[in-house]
Design an enzyme around this catalytic site. Structure first.
Site, PDB file in Angstrom:
ATOM      1  N   SER A   3       0.818  -1.201   0.000  1.00  0.00           N
ATOM      2  CA  SER A   3       0.000   0.000   0.000  1.00  0.00           C
ATOM      3  C   SER A   3       0.865   1.269   0.000  1.00  0.00           C
ATOM      4  O   SER A   3       1.504   1.584  -0.983  1.00  0.00           O
ATOM      5  CB  SER A   3      -0.955  -0.045   1.200  1.00  0.00           C
ATOM      6  OG  SER A   3      -1.931   0.963   1.119  1.00  0.00           O
ATOM      7  N   LYS A  24      -0.740  -4.283  -3.050  1.00  0.00           N
ATOM      8  CA  LYS A  24      -2.022  -3.754  -2.570  1.00  0.00           C
ATOM      9  C   LYS A  24      -2.131  -2.311  -3.044  1.00  0.00           C
ATOM     10  O   LYS A  24      -1.639  -1.391  -2.409  1.00  0.00           O
ATOM     11  CB  LYS A  24      -2.081  -3.853  -1.043  1.00  0.00           C
ATOM     12  CG  LYS A  24      -3.477  -3.731  -0.450  1.00  0.00           C
ATOM     13  CD  LYS A  24      -3.837  -2.302  -0.155  1.00  0.00           C
ATOM     14  CE  LYS A  24      -5.182  -2.185   0.525  1.00  0.00           C
ATOM     15  NZ  LYS A  24      -5.581  -0.788   0.742  1.00  0.00           N
ATOM     16  N   ASP A  60       9.987   5.674 -10.406  1.00  0.00           N
ATOM     17  CA  ASP A  60       9.604   6.310 -11.670  1.00  0.00           C
ATOM     18  C   ASP A  60      10.361   7.611 -11.908  1.00  0.00           C
ATOM     19  O   ASP A  60      10.659   7.961 -13.057  1.00  0.00           O
ATOM     20  CB  ASP A  60       8.094   6.577 -11.688  1.00  0.00           C
ATOM     21  CG  ASP A  60       7.291   5.322 -11.981  1.00  0.00           C
ATOM     22  OD1 ASP A  60       7.902   4.238 -12.101  1.00  0.00           O
ATOM     23  OD2 ASP A  60       6.055   5.414 -12.084  1.00  0.00           O
TER      24      ASP A  60
END
Length: 433
Positions: A299, A324, A310
């Site tokens: 999460s 998740k 990224d």
């Protein structure tokens, strides 16, 4: 049958009104358009079943219990994270985000009818007992968990501090284990830090709470003071971090970014599209960063790792994360009850879905145990040679002080992360020179 349906519909509406009180009116008013598409045939079936239970079940059943059970079943059929929250569960959810709650100290979910450990929380009874991410809990105090709801299992694991509980777990590659654990009040210190070597810091985040971003800034400030005001590099440890508050995760990622998207959410409703972006004032001044993750990172941990990956801001090391990537919105029903409903999915800045995929590390390093090779028993040394010279001053080489254990003996993944971090620093220094 037809003459009974209006009565059953009236009973159903009356019971819903009794359960939700004055909340029904506003909800119905907001859903006029949706009401035109109600599944009438299915509602007739529901009303018939409700009426049959009320009339023929062997014992009298409380109306509120019946409808609460129906609501729980409806939500549990959606996904493992949507749930109805009664008074106790709603209160526990609010308390949990503050960093202090009662229980064992594990984040859990459902898998094939069993309770799966997402991650144990640092310095809690569960962690000290040896519970690991990926363990399946099959019995609680000798009661099978098969058939229990996730909330029922969590309620059984919680209890008075000092009381004991028995958990039977299945772990891949080993026989079933039974662990006796003493419950405690769980006070989670979400951020811990230390210097690994001069100039190289380590920060561990075990859970994302409201105070985590501020604690992180303080920890990095302390590390800089310990290292002459500057860090050459930092390791951020998110292993076995089950997640927590979205806003805290965004702020933690923001602490290492100067600009750009951190994470965004998308769902069926256009209003569920939310973008979270970074602000200036990155904490490390561009110093190299390595992030450690594993299967227990879930999460909010995945949001941070995905954003830094990224933006090419950090090297992600370890093993693939839990996956998740769904957003749960808590919808209050009244002051003491609510619904936890999955409303959207998380996406990394490059548009990758976290749900069921997780974050794949840039460098995969499984946790292992380093065993130092012993010298051969028959190896010949200088001291064994005939007429070999003795040490001129043996006292200079003898030491009664403690010998530092190599970091790799304590934590192999962390040791490898430090090696990579030092390599990056060396590479950047060579390029600058």
């Amino acid at each position: 049958m037809k003459t009974r349906l209006p009565v059953l519909y009236g009973m159903l509406f009356g019971l819903l009104l009794g359960l939700f009180g004055t909340q029904i009116g506003p909800v119905l008013a907001e859903r006029d358009e949706a009401s035109a598409h109600l599944p009438l045939e299915e509602l007739r079936t529901f009303a018939e079943v409700l009426g049959r239970i009320k009339k023929d079940y062997v014992e009298e059943v409380d109306d509120e219990d019946l409808l609460e059970g129906a609501i729980r079943g409806m939500l549990s059929s959606l996904d493992p994270h949507s749930a109805y929250l009664n008074r106790d569960e709603y209160r526990e959810l609010q308390v949990g985000t503050s960093g202090e709650f009662g229980g064992l100290g594990i984040e859990v979910g459902m898998e094939n009818g069993f309770i799966k450990v997402i991650a144990p929380i640092d310095d809690t009874p569960a962690a000290r007992a040896g519970i690991q991410a990926g363990d399946l809990i099959v019995r609680i105090d000798d009661k099978p968990v098969k058939g229990m709801s996730l909330n029922d299992a969590i309620n059984q694991m919680r209890g008075k501090p000092g009381s004991r509980i028995s958990l039977t777990i299945i772990r891949e590659g080993s026989d079933p284990l039974t662990l006796e654990i003493e419950r405690a009040v769980i006070q989670v210190a979400s951020v811990r830090s230390r210097s690994l070597e001069p100039g190289f810091g380590y920060v561990r985040i075990s859970h994302f709470q409201a105070r985590t971003p501020d604690d992180l800034r303080r920890a990095i400030g302390d590390l800089e003071q310990e290292n002459d005001g500057r860090l050459k590099g930092l390791i951020l440890d998110l292993r076995n971090n089950p997640g927590g508050m979205l806003n805290s995760a965004v702020k933690v990622a923001d602490a290492f970014l100067d600009e750009g998207l951190v994470v965004y959410t998308e769902g069926r409703d256009q209003a569920s599209r939310l973008d979270f972006s970074a602000n200036p004032d990155e904490l490390l001044g561009g110093a190299p960063l390595v992030v450690l993750v594993n299967a227990g990172s879930a999460s909010a941990s995945e949001i941070v790792a995905g954003a830094l990956q990224d933006h090419r801001r950090a090297i992600i090391m370890g093993t693939q994360t839990f996956g998740k990537g769904s957003v749960q919105t808590v919808v209050p029903i009244d002051e003491s009850r609510g619904l936890k409903l999955t409303t959207a999915r998380y996406f990394t800045p490059d548009g990758r879905s976290i749900q069921a995929h997780g974050i794949v590390p840039d460098i995969t390093v499984a946790q292992g145990e380093l065993i130092l090779a012993r010298p051969a028993e028959n190896a010949v040394k200088e001291a064994d040679l005939i007429r070999g010279l003795d040490d001129a001053d043996p006292a200079e080489t003898e030491s009664d002080g403690p010998v530092d254990r190599p970091l790799a003996l304590e934590d192999y993944q962390l040791s490898e992360a430090l090696n990579v971090l030092k390599g990056v620093v060396l590479f950047q220094s060579d390029r600058a020179g």
